[in-house]
Design a protein around this motif. Structure first.
Motif, PDB file in Angstrom:
ATOM      1  N   THR A  94      16.911  -7.103   3.638  1.00  0.00           N
ATOM      2  CA  THR A  94      17.490  -5.801   3.941  1.00  0.00           C
ATOM      3  C   THR A  94      17.511  -4.966   2.670  1.00  0.00           C
ATOM      4  O   THR A  94      17.697  -5.496   1.574  1.00  0.00           O
ATOM      5  CB  THR A  94      18.924  -5.947   4.496  1.00  0.00           C
ATOM      6  OG1 THR A  94      19.526  -4.651   4.586  1.00  0.00           O
ATOM      7  CG2 THR A  94      19.789  -6.807   3.602  1.00  0.00           C
ATOM      8  N   GLY A  95      17.331  -3.677   2.846  1.00  0.00           N
ATOM      9  CA  GLY A  95      17.365  -2.781   1.695  1.00  0.00           C
ATOM     10  C   GLY A  95      18.770  -2.382   1.286  1.00  0.00           C
ATOM     11  O   GLY A  95      18.947  -1.631   0.320  1.00  0.00           O
ATOM     12  N   LYS A  96      19.760  -2.881   1.983  1.00  0.00           N
ATOM     13  CA  LYS A  96      21.140  -2.532   1.668  1.00  0.00           C
ATOM     14  C   LYS A  96      21.508  -3.048   0.291  1.00  0.00           C
ATOM     15  O   LYS A  96      21.290  -4.215  -0.029  1.00  0.00           O
ATOM     16  CB  LYS A  96      22.081  -3.116   2.726  1.00  0.00           C
ATOM     17  CG  LYS A  96      23.540  -2.708   2.545  1.00  0.00           C
ATOM     18  CD  LYS A  96      24.387  -3.160   3.717  1.00  0.00           C
ATOM     19  CE  LYS A  96      25.823  -2.714   3.550  1.00  0.00           C
ATOM     20  NZ  LYS A  96      26.678  -3.028   4.698  1.00  0.00           N
ATOM     21  N   LEU A  97      22.097  -2.187  -0.523  1.00  0.00           N
ATOM     22  CA  LEU A  97      22.458  -2.542  -1.892  1.00  0.00           C
ATOM     23  C   LEU A  97      23.969  -2.603  -2.099  1.00  0.00           C
ATOM     24  O   LEU A  97      24.467  -3.472  -2.812  1.00  0.00           O
ATOM     25  CB  LEU A  97      21.850  -1.538  -2.874  1.00  0.00           C
ATOM     26  CG  LEU A  97      20.337  -1.313  -2.782  1.00  0.00           C
ATOM     27  CD1 LEU A  97      19.892  -0.279  -3.817  1.00  0.00           C
ATOM     28  CD2 LEU A  97      19.585  -2.616  -2.967  1.00  0.00           C
ATOM     29  N   GLU A  98      24.682  -1.687  -1.497  1.00  0.00           N
ATOM     30  CA  GLU A  98      26.135  -1.594  -1.678  1.00  0.00           C
ATOM     31  C   GLU A  98      26.845  -2.265  -0.496  1.00  0.00           C
ATOM     32  O   GLU A  98      26.559  -1.968   0.665  1.00  0.00           O
ATOM     33  CB  GLU A  98      26.572  -0.134  -1.766  1.00  0.00           C
ATOM     34  CG  GLU A  98      25.872   0.672  -2.850  1.00  0.00           C
ATOM     35  CD  GLU A  98      26.427   0.402  -4.240  1.00  0.00           C
ATOM     36  OE1 GLU A  98      27.486  -0.252  -4.334  1.00  0.00           O
ATOM     37  OE2 GLU A  98      25.808   0.865  -5.219  1.00  0.00           O
ATOM     38  N   TYR A  99      27.781  -3.173  -0.811  1.00  0.00           N
ATOM     39  CA  TYR A  99      28.545  -3.872   0.219  1.00  0.00           C
ATOM     40  C   TYR A  99      30.027  -3.598   0.007  1.00  0.00           C
ATOM     41  O   TYR A  99      30.546  -3.737  -1.102  1.00  0.00           O
ATOM     42  CB  TYR A  99      28.269  -5.379   0.168  1.00  0.00           C
ATOM     43  CG  TYR A  99      26.885  -5.750   0.657  1.00  0.00           C
ATOM     44  CD1 TYR A  99      26.678  -6.195   1.964  1.00  0.00           C
ATOM     45  CD2 TYR A  99      25.787  -5.642  -0.186  1.00  0.00           C
ATOM     46  CE1 TYR A  99      25.410  -6.528   2.410  1.00  0.00           C
ATOM     47  CE2 TYR A  99      24.509  -5.960   0.259  1.00  0.00           C
ATOM     48  CZ  TYR A  99      24.331  -6.407   1.555  1.00  0.00           C
ATOM     49  OH  TYR A  99      23.074  -6.731   2.000  1.00  0.00           O
ATOM     50  N   ALA A 100      30.694  -3.218   1.096  1.00  0.00           N
ATOM     51  CA  ALA A 100      32.121  -2.921   1.041  1.00  0.00           C
ATOM     52  C   ALA A 100      32.922  -4.079   1.618  1.00  0.00           C
ATOM     53  O   ALA A 100      32.372  -4.965   2.281  1.00  0.00           O
ATOM     54  CB  ALA A 100      32.412  -1.642   1.824  1.00  0.00           C
ATOM     55  N   GLN A 101      34.205  -4.070   1.366  1.00  0.00           N
ATOM     56  CA  GLN A 101      35.083  -5.101   1.914  1.00  0.00           C
ATOM     57  C   GLN A 101      34.960  -5.132   3.436  1.00  0.00           C
ATOM     58  O   GLN A 101      34.997  -4.110   4.099  1.00  0.00           O
ATOM     59  CB  GLN A 101      36.527  -4.826   1.509  1.00  0.00           C
ATOM     60  CG  GLN A 101      37.511  -5.887   1.982  1.00  0.00           C
ATOM     61  CD  GLN A 101      38.948  -5.580   1.543  1.00  0.00           C
ATOM     62  OE1 GLN A 101      39.207  -4.558   0.928  1.00  0.00           O
ATOM     63  NE2 GLN A 101      39.862  -6.466   1.862  1.00  0.00           N
ATOM     64  N   GLY A 102      34.773  -6.331   3.996  1.00  0.00           N
ATOM     65  CA  GLY A 102      34.631  -6.491   5.432  1.00  0.00           C
ATOM     66  C   GLY A 102      33.190  -6.577   5.909  1.00  0.00           C
ATOM     67  O   GLY A 102      32.940  -6.991   7.045  1.00  0.00           O
ATOM     68  N   ASP A 103      32.228  -6.170   5.062  1.00  0.00           N
ATOM     69  CA  ASP A 103      30.818  -6.308   5.429  1.00  0.00           C
ATOM     70  C   ASP A 103      30.434  -7.776   5.487  1.00  0.00           C
ATOM     71  O   ASP A 103      31.108  -8.645   4.907  1.00  0.00           O
ATOM     72  CB  ASP A 103      29.922  -5.591   4.411  1.00  0.00           C
ATOM     73  CG  ASP A 103      29.987  -4.074   4.533  1.00  0.00           C
ATOM     74  OD1 ASP A 103      30.567  -3.591   5.518  1.00  0.00           O
ATOM     75  OD2 ASP A 103      29.467  -3.388   3.634  1.00  0.00           O
ATOM     76  N   THR A 104      29.344  -8.066   6.177  1.00  0.00           N
ATOM     77  CA  THR A 104      28.835  -9.437   6.226  1.00  0.00           C
ATOM     78  C   THR A 104      27.513  -9.526   5.469  1.00  0.00           C
ATOM     79  O   THR A 104      26.757  -8.547   5.376  1.00  0.00           O
ATOM     80  CB  THR A 104      28.626  -9.918   7.672  1.00  0.00           C
ATOM     81  OG1 THR A 104      27.713  -9.039   8.338  1.00  0.00           O
ATOM     82  CG2 THR A 104      29.943  -9.965   8.419  1.00  0.00           C
ATOM     83  N   LEU A 105      27.256 -10.702   4.965  1.00  0.00           N
ATOM     84  CA  LEU A 105      26.058 -10.984   4.165  1.00  0.00           C
ATOM     85  C   LEU A 105      25.568 -12.366   4.557  1.00  0.00           C
ATOM     86  O   LEU A 105      26.360 -13.312   4.621  1.00  0.00           O
ATOM     87  CB  LEU A 105      26.413 -10.936   2.675  1.00  0.00           C
ATOM     88  CG  LEU A 105      25.309 -11.122   1.645  1.00  0.00           C
ATOM     89  CD1 LEU A 105      24.291  -9.992   1.732  1.00  0.00           C
ATOM     90  CD2 LEU A 105      25.921 -11.165   0.244  1.00  0.00           C
TER      91      LEU A 105
END
Length: 325
Positions: A94-105
């Protein structure tokens, strides 16, 4: 053929507890933390160089994953210090770079042969990876390993949850996969197949990196990788006429749309950037493909080329057909 070859597929799901930033290619993060933390957990000494000072390399959990020794009497790879890793990382694409509290990885992991027995240690390691923070240096965040699922051979198979953060108990190893499982939905015959390389694939031909992949290159790499993984981690040599297959592979034609890309990584051990790269894209092969199909289908899971521990060399079969040749 490959009666003893076995592997498992797992998906590790994290819940982000602190904001963090990841690189575009996330394999370096997971691979480096996996090796560093597993060694910290498993090592019974404080020595820095395992191969020179460790008294128990044959029993070490870390050694079995990252530095599998080649026996002195081995009929293959006697000029190499280590056998191929018995694991394959499949980091999130995934191109997602920024992860916030509550996101999944998520991160997928394949274990081969005897390495399946190391699953309790590996789950503990991935749990610690989250606790000790994931992400780019200076922008790491703590994550909780929410669950571990065992995946079947195909996307239509139901995932089996074998670990949850709530219980912190590992149920079992999950589904053990074999060649028959891989070939369950494969065609009995085809003379045209198209592959898509979805992560950078690093293959050397005559000592040089290449993006001009022929069918012979593909089959040589698949045969070599399957044989080494089977021999060193499943206790079985590959019982096929490799020379005959390679000779037959030269008659298969190809039409490719492959591009070379750079994916350098930062080595925390060497404290410097390490150049890495590989080709991605699509390639179509045409010819008598039937004897090669088991290796091509198994290769979807095993990857090919260099840097598979970082997620490199992953491809998928996107079409097969029977055409008039």
């Amino acid at each position: 053929m490959l009666q003893n070859f076995r592997f498992t597929r797992y998906r590790f799901t994290y819940t982000v507890q602190e904001p963090l930033k990841m690189p575009a290619h996330k394999g370096n993060i997971f691979r480096s933390r996996f090796g560093y933390i597993l060694r910290h957990i498993a090592c019974i000494s404080d020595e820095n160089q395992c191969e020179k000072t460790c008294q128990f390399p044959e029993r070490c959990i870390y050694s079995k994953c990252f530095e599998t020794p080649v026996p002195d009497d081995s009929p293959m790879l006697r000029d190499q210090p280590y056998a191929p890793h018995p694991f394959i990382l499949q980091p999130p694409r995934t191109g997602k770079l920024e992860y916030a509290q509550g996101d999944t990885l998520t991160c997928n992991l394949i274990l081969i042969g005897d390495a399946i027995n190391l699953l309790p240690w590996i789950v503990l390691t991935f749990q610690e990876i989250g606790k000790r923070r994931i992400g780019l240096k200076g922008k790491r965040g703590q994550c909780q390993l929410e669950k571990v699922e065992c995946l079947g051979a195909h996307s239509t198979h139901h995932a089996q949850t074998i670990y949850t953060a709530e219980t912190e108990m590992l149920a079992d190893d999950g589904l053990i996969l074999r060649l028959d499982d891989v070939m369950q939905d494969a065609p009995h015959n085809t003379n045209e197949i198209e592959l898509e390389f979805i992560t950078p694939t690093s293959i050397k031909v005559n000592g040089r990196w290449t993006s001009n992949l022929t069918f012979e290159h593909l089959i040589r790499n698949l045969l070599r990788r399957t044989r080494f993984l089977s021999y060193f981690h499943c206790g079985e040599d590959l019982d096929v006429d490799a020379h005959g297959l390679i000779e037959a592979s030269t008659a298969v034609t190809h039409n490719s749309r492959l591009n070379w890309i750079r994916k350098d990584r930062y080595s925390y051990r060497a404290e410097k950037s390490v150049p890495m790269g590989g080709f991605i894209g699509k390639i179509r092969f045409s010819g008598k493909l039937k004897p090669f199909l088991p290796f091509i289908y198994l290769g979807e899971y095993l990857h090919i080329g260099h840097h598979t521990a970082f997620g490199f060399g992953q491809y998928r079969i996107i079409s097969t057909s029977i055409q008039q040749l």
